[in-house]
Design an enzyme around this catalytic site. Structure first.
Site, mmCIF file in Angstrom:
data_model
loop_
_atom_site.group_PDB
_atom_site.id
_atom_site.type_symbol
_atom_site.label_atom_id
_atom_site.label_comp_id
_atom_site.label_asym_id
_atom_site.label_seq_id
_atom_site.Cartn_x
_atom_site.Cartn_y
_atom_site.Cartn_z
ATOM 1 N N LYS A 219 56.723 -7.922 36.731
ATOM 2 C CA LYS A 219 58.220 -7.975 36.725
ATOM 3 C C LYS A 219 58.580 -6.687 37.664
ATOM 4 O O LYS A 219 58.589 -5.451 37.339
ATOM 5 C CB LYS A 219 58.813 -7.697 35.351
ATOM 6 C CG LYS A 219 60.328 -8.192 35.022
ATOM 7 C CD LYS A 219 61.424 -7.424 35.795
ATOM 8 C CE LYS A 219 61.923 -6.156 35.182
ATOM 9 N NZ LYS A 219 63.119 -5.734 36.331
ATOM 10 N N GLY A 271 58.252 3.820 35.173
ATOM 11 C CA GLY A 271 59.722 3.980 35.383
ATOM 12 C C GLY A 271 60.129 4.989 34.366
ATOM 13 O O GLY A 271 59.424 6.157 34.363
ATOM 14 N N SER A 272 61.417 4.951 33.811
ATOM 15 C CA SER A 272 61.928 6.178 33.078
ATOM 16 C C SER A 272 61.574 6.397 31.926
ATOM 17 O O SER A 272 60.925 5.328 31.249
ATOM 18 C CB SER A 272 63.410 5.864 33.317
ATOM 19 O OG SER A 272 63.612 4.845 32.500
ATOM 20 N N THR A 273 61.347 7.465 31.775
ATOM 21 C CA THR A 273 60.853 8.006 30.175
ATOM 22 C C THR A 273 61.818 7.318 29.221
ATOM 23 O O THR A 273 61.088 6.893 28.146
ATOM 24 C CB THR A 273 61.055 9.605 30.100
ATOM 25 O OG1 THR A 273 59.932 10.029 31.051
ATOM 26 C CG2 THR A 273 60.627 10.004 28.564
ATOM 27 N N GLY A 276 60.281 3.986 28.813
ATOM 28 C CA GLY A 276 59.126 3.983 28.255
ATOM 29 C C GLY A 276 59.208 4.303 26.794
ATOM 30 O O GLY A 276 58.285 3.909 26.052
ATOM 31 N N GLU A 293 53.339 4.908 32.745
ATOM 32 C CA GLU A 293 53.773 6.102 33.842
ATOM 33 C C GLU A 293 55.173 6.372 34.063
ATOM 34 O O GLU A 293 55.769 5.736 34.597
ATOM 35 C CB GLU A 293 52.892 5.670 35.043
ATOM 36 C CG GLU A 293 52.505 6.371 35.962
ATOM 37 C CD GLU A 293 53.500 6.916 36.782
ATOM 38 O OE1 GLU A 293 54.405 8.045 36.770
ATOM 39 O OE2 GLU A 293 53.824 6.524 37.909
ATOM 40 N N CYS A 327 58.017 9.929 41.476
ATOM 41 C CA CYS A 327 57.696 10.444 40.099
ATOM 42 C C CYS A 327 57.088 11.795 40.055
ATOM 43 O O CYS A 327 57.224 12.688 39.264
ATOM 44 C CB CYS A 327 57.110 9.489 38.932
ATOM 45 S SG CYS A 327 55.934 8.703 39.839
ATOM 46 N N GLU A 424 64.976 15.065 35.640
ATOM 47 C CA GLU A 424 64.658 14.258 36.796
ATOM 48 C C GLU A 424 65.745 13.888 37.763
ATOM 49 O O GLU A 424 66.510 13.204 37.303
ATOM 50 C CB GLU A 424 63.605 13.194 36.385
ATOM 51 C CG GLU A 424 62.867 12.434 37.803
ATOM 52 C CD GLU A 424 62.029 11.614 37.173
ATOM 53 O OE1 GLU A 424 62.403 10.909 36.172
ATOM 54 O OE2 GLU A 424 60.774 11.236 37.671
HETATM 55 P P1 NDP Z 1 63.988 2.153 34.619
HETATM 56 O O1 NDP Z 1 62.900 2.576 33.845
HETATM 57 O O2 NDP Z 1 65.052 1.525 33.895
HETATM 58 O O3 NDP Z 1 63.178 0.780 35.316
HETATM 59 C C1 NDP Z 1 61.751 0.540 35.400
HETATM 60 C C2 NDP Z 1 61.433 -0.820 35.343
HETATM 61 O O4 NDP Z 1 61.749 -1.336 34.095
HETATM 62 C C3 NDP Z 1 62.378 -1.888 36.112
HETATM 63 O O5 NDP Z 1 61.798 -2.888 36.548
HETATM 64 C C4 NDP Z 1 63.487 -2.181 35.016
HETATM 65 O O6 NDP Z 1 64.181 -3.206 35.420
HETATM 66 C C5 NDP Z 1 62.690 -2.233 33.893
HETATM 67 N N1 NDP Z 1 63.315 -2.050 32.641
HETATM 68 C C6 NDP Z 1 64.621 -1.592 32.337
HETATM 69 N N2 NDP Z 1 64.929 -1.719 31.086
HETATM 70 C C7 NDP Z 1 63.909 -2.439 30.455
HETATM 71 C C8 NDP Z 1 63.709 -2.623 29.213
HETATM 72 N N3 NDP Z 1 64.420 -2.258 28.101
HETATM 73 N N4 NDP Z 1 62.470 -3.224 28.773
HETATM 74 C C9 NDP Z 1 61.633 -3.658 29.744
HETATM 75 N N5 NDP Z 1 62.082 -3.354 31.002
HETATM 76 C C10 NDP Z 1 63.035 -2.502 31.381
HETATM 77 O O7 NDP Z 1 64.193 2.764 35.843
HETATM 78 P P2 NDP Z 1 65.612 2.938 36.581
HETATM 79 O O8 NDP Z 1 65.476 2.077 37.538
HETATM 80 O O9 NDP Z 1 66.847 2.727 35.843
HETATM 81 O O10 NDP Z 1 65.772 4.469 37.094
HETATM 82 C C11 NDP Z 1 66.270 5.508 36.150
HETATM 83 C C12 NDP Z 1 65.419 6.623 36.274
HETATM 84 O O11 NDP Z 1 64.204 6.529 36.016
HETATM 85 C C13 NDP Z 1 65.490 7.443 37.615
HETATM 86 O O12 NDP Z 1 66.911 8.119 38.162
HETATM 87 C C14 NDP Z 1 64.472 8.085 37.635
HETATM 88 O O13 NDP Z 1 64.628 9.320 37.036
HETATM 89 C C15 NDP Z 1 63.438 7.351 36.559
HETATM 90 N N6 NDP Z 1 62.292 6.660 37.529
HETATM 91 C C16 NDP Z 1 61.174 6.973 37.440
HETATM 92 C C17 NDP Z 1 60.116 6.394 38.011
HETATM 93 C C18 NDP Z 1 58.824 6.641 37.910
HETATM 94 O O14 NDP Z 1 57.992 6.404 38.846
HETATM 95 N N7 NDP Z 1 58.212 7.576 37.061
HETATM 96 C C19 NDP Z 1 60.523 4.950 38.554
HETATM 97 C C20 NDP Z 1 61.942 4.701 38.509
HETATM 98 C C21 NDP Z 1 62.681 5.326 38.027
HETATM 99 P P3 NDP Z 1 65.432 -3.263 36.468
HETATM 100 O O15 NDP Z 1 65.105 -2.452 37.714
HETATM 101 O O16 NDP Z 1 66.027 -4.474 36.447
HETATM 102 O O17 NDP Z 1 66.543 -2.190 35.482
#
Ligand code: NDP
Length: 514
Positions: A219, A271-273, A276, A293, A327, A424
């Site tokens: 995804k 993705g975000s904490t 996570g 991660e 990140c 962050e």
């Molecule tokens: P998210 O954690 O929301 O997104 C990461 C992925 O998870 C995307 O594919 C997202 O889909 C998906 N997702 C969102 N909600 C759910 C859920 N409930 N269940 C399963 N999957 C889900 O990060 P954001 O894009 O909203 O970014 C927000 C903040 O997160 C940033 O400002 C940054 O601080 C941090 N971040 C950290 C990253 C890292 O590498 N550690 C990477 C990206 C963000 P969709 O894109 O459609 O929302």
């Protein structure tokens, strides 16, 4: 006093140069040539007229591009121009179910039974096709995500291919990776990736999972789905058996449906904490394996005996690489007190040379912010920094009228309790603090809920060893920053997640060892 940019009414602050003009004469060794605007770069745009963007991207399930059961599509835009690039299919729970079923069938009938050396051949083929199409993919990555062509061309795409090559090599050597054990694949892996390194994150997830003999449902992030669909075309061209990789585009709910699906054996998430944590709750009590991660707030530590000019370059690549959407970005800078004025002066001069603008210009250093939402988040956190009393330094520059932009910035006068020191920002904004002793540096660096990465700059090898052993971070770079290699494990402590990606360690989350 910093003043607000009237056009955007955001906390974009133009730096006051008067302090620079009246400063006391510098010693000869610290003087530098200043060409001001007299030497500017000519435009060097990367061609993109040959890029074949589809007006609509469907889901990739069981080796075919199929319309979503929802019948819904969402727009993907170019964050540098705000122009629509394409419509992207929105997968709902039924689509996710179809994708998981296709992956299960491919696992049971083909991939799970295939000898490792055969799986390896497919991975090598995918890697070579990525190399062949790397320029086109790099341009697409820059158009869809806003990152500079310099980075997508020279960092992202070479690493994407390298990950497939590296794990192709492991596919028939799993017994050697874990001597004395019998490694076995898990089944179907559900993989959710973010928008900051779209293709690279897809490679980090797919390559080890496939090498270990699993099938996948991937995804991508909502704002950056396009290159994943071009990767799907490459998988078709490589004749990867149908259903081995399925790609379901959509928003958070699509990811949620994947996580909650009963027939998924493993979830890998970057993705975000906050998301996570939701995933941890969702898989608790199930047999699904999980790796996370997540975010970071890395300390980049500069000692007085460090090579200062190199360290300043390390600060630049640590925080301004990929607009700070990283990140492991070195977003908290700790400078030993004796060199603080020198580092700040050099950093202020250096950020004034960074070119912000068209991501497809080969000279651009800082591209577009990935989305309006992310820009708003950066502005909100910068505002909080100003309100809490920190001082913002930004270069004088003109940002493009359209698109989402943020100038390279840093804060001084930051204390550990400020939000900008704790949260962050995920943008080109650095928080600078000072320290006196190595012990204080360690204590302050570890004073964060995160633990993904850190950097140490010093001339003394012994100091590096001392620091590395005491910093609670998954990766510590010494006299360098943001260097990635598929052979090297990457992952965090504490709220930065668990599990490792890359290297031999990156195979483990996709195997059981009997
Ligand atoms: P998210 O954690 O929301 O997104 C990461 C992925 O998870 C995307 O594919 C997202 O889909 C998906 N997702 C969102 N909600 C759910 C859920 N409930 N269940 C399963 N999957 C889900 O990060 P954001 O894009 O909203 O970014 C927000 C903040 O997160 C940033 O400002 C940054 O601080 C941090 N971040 C950290 C990253 C890292 O590498 N550690 C990477 C990206 C963000 P969709 O894109 O459609 O929302």
């Amino acid at each position: 006093m910093p003043r607000k940019n009237s056009r955007t009414s955001r906390a974009v602050v133009v730096r006051d140069n008067s302090a620079l003009d009246h400063r006391i004469p510098l010693p000869l060794s610290e003087r530098h040539l200043n060409f001001r605007d007299r030497w500017s770069y000519a435009p060097a745009p990367e061609a993109h007229n040959y890029i074949k963007l589809r007006s609509r991207y469907e889901l990739f399930i069981d080796g075919k591009f199929v319309a979503p059961a929802s019948g819904k599509y969402f727009r993907s835009i170019n964050p540098a121009t705000e122009e629509k690039l394409a419509d992207i299919a929105e997968a709902n729970a039924r689509d996710v179910d179809k994708a998981v079923k296709a992956a299960r069938q491919a696992y049971n009938k083909v991939w799970g039974k295939m000898p490792g050396r055969e799986r390896g051949k497919y991975l090598y083929r995918i890697a070579r096709l990525i190399q062949e199409k790397s320029r086109e993919l790099a341009v697409l990555e820059s158009m869809d995500g806003g990152k500079t062509i310099k980075e997508s061309r020279d960092v992202d795409l070479p690493l994407v291919a390298a990950h497939f090559f590296y794990y192709a090599g492991w596919a028939d050597k799993l017994e050697y990776a874990f001597p004395g054990r019998t490694p076995q694949s898990l089944g179907v892996a559900g993989q959710i990736i973010p928008w900051n390194f779209p293709l690279l994150m897809a490679a980090w997830k797919l390559a080890p999972a496939l090498a270990a003999g699993n099938t996948c449902v991937l995804k991508p992030a909502e704002t950056t789905s396009i290159t994943a669909m071009h990767l799907a075309e490459i998988l078709q061209e490589a004749e990867l058996p149908d259903g081995v990789v399925n790609i379901v585009t959509g928003a958070g709910n699509t990811g949620k449906a994947l996580v909650e699906h009963d027939d998924v054996n493993k979830i890998a998430f970057t993705g975000s904490t906050s998301v996570g944590k939701l995933l941890t709750q969702a898989v608790a009590g199930t047999k699904k394996k999980l790796t996370l991660e997540l975010g970071g707030k890395a300390a980049n530590i500069i000692f007085e005996d460090a090579p200062i000019d190199q360290a300043v370059e390390g600060i630049i690549s640590g925080i301004y690489f990929n607009q700070g959407h990283v990140c492991c970005a070195g977003s908290r800078l700790f400078v030993q007190e004796g060199v603080f004025p020198t580092v700040i002066r050099k950093l202020r001069d250096r950020i004034a040379t960074l070119r912000v603008g068209n991501p497809l210009d080969k000279n651009t250093d800082i591209g577009a912010i990935n989305s309006r939402m992310q820009l708003d988040k950066i502005c909100e956190l910068v505002d909080s920094g100003l309100q809490q009393g920190a001082e913002l330094v930004q270069p004088r520059l003109r940002l493009p009228e359209k698109g989402y932009w943020y100038p390279p910035s840093f804060f001084t006068g930051v204390t550990a309790s400020h939000r900008i020191a704790q949260e962050e920002i995920f943008g080109p904004v650095l928080s600078v603090m000072t320290f006196r002793t190595p012990e204080e540096a360690i204590e302050r660096a570890n004073n964060t809920p995160y633990g993904l990465s850190a950097g140490v700059w010093t001339d003394k090898g012994s100091k590096i060893f001392k620091m590395v052993n005491k910093l609670r971070a998954g990766i510590v770079w010494a006299n360098t920053y943001n260097k990635f290699d598929p052979t090297s494990p990457f992952g965090g402590y504490k709220e930065s997640g668990f599990g490792r990606e890359g290297g031999r360690h990156g195979l483990l989350p996709y195997l059981t060892l009997n």
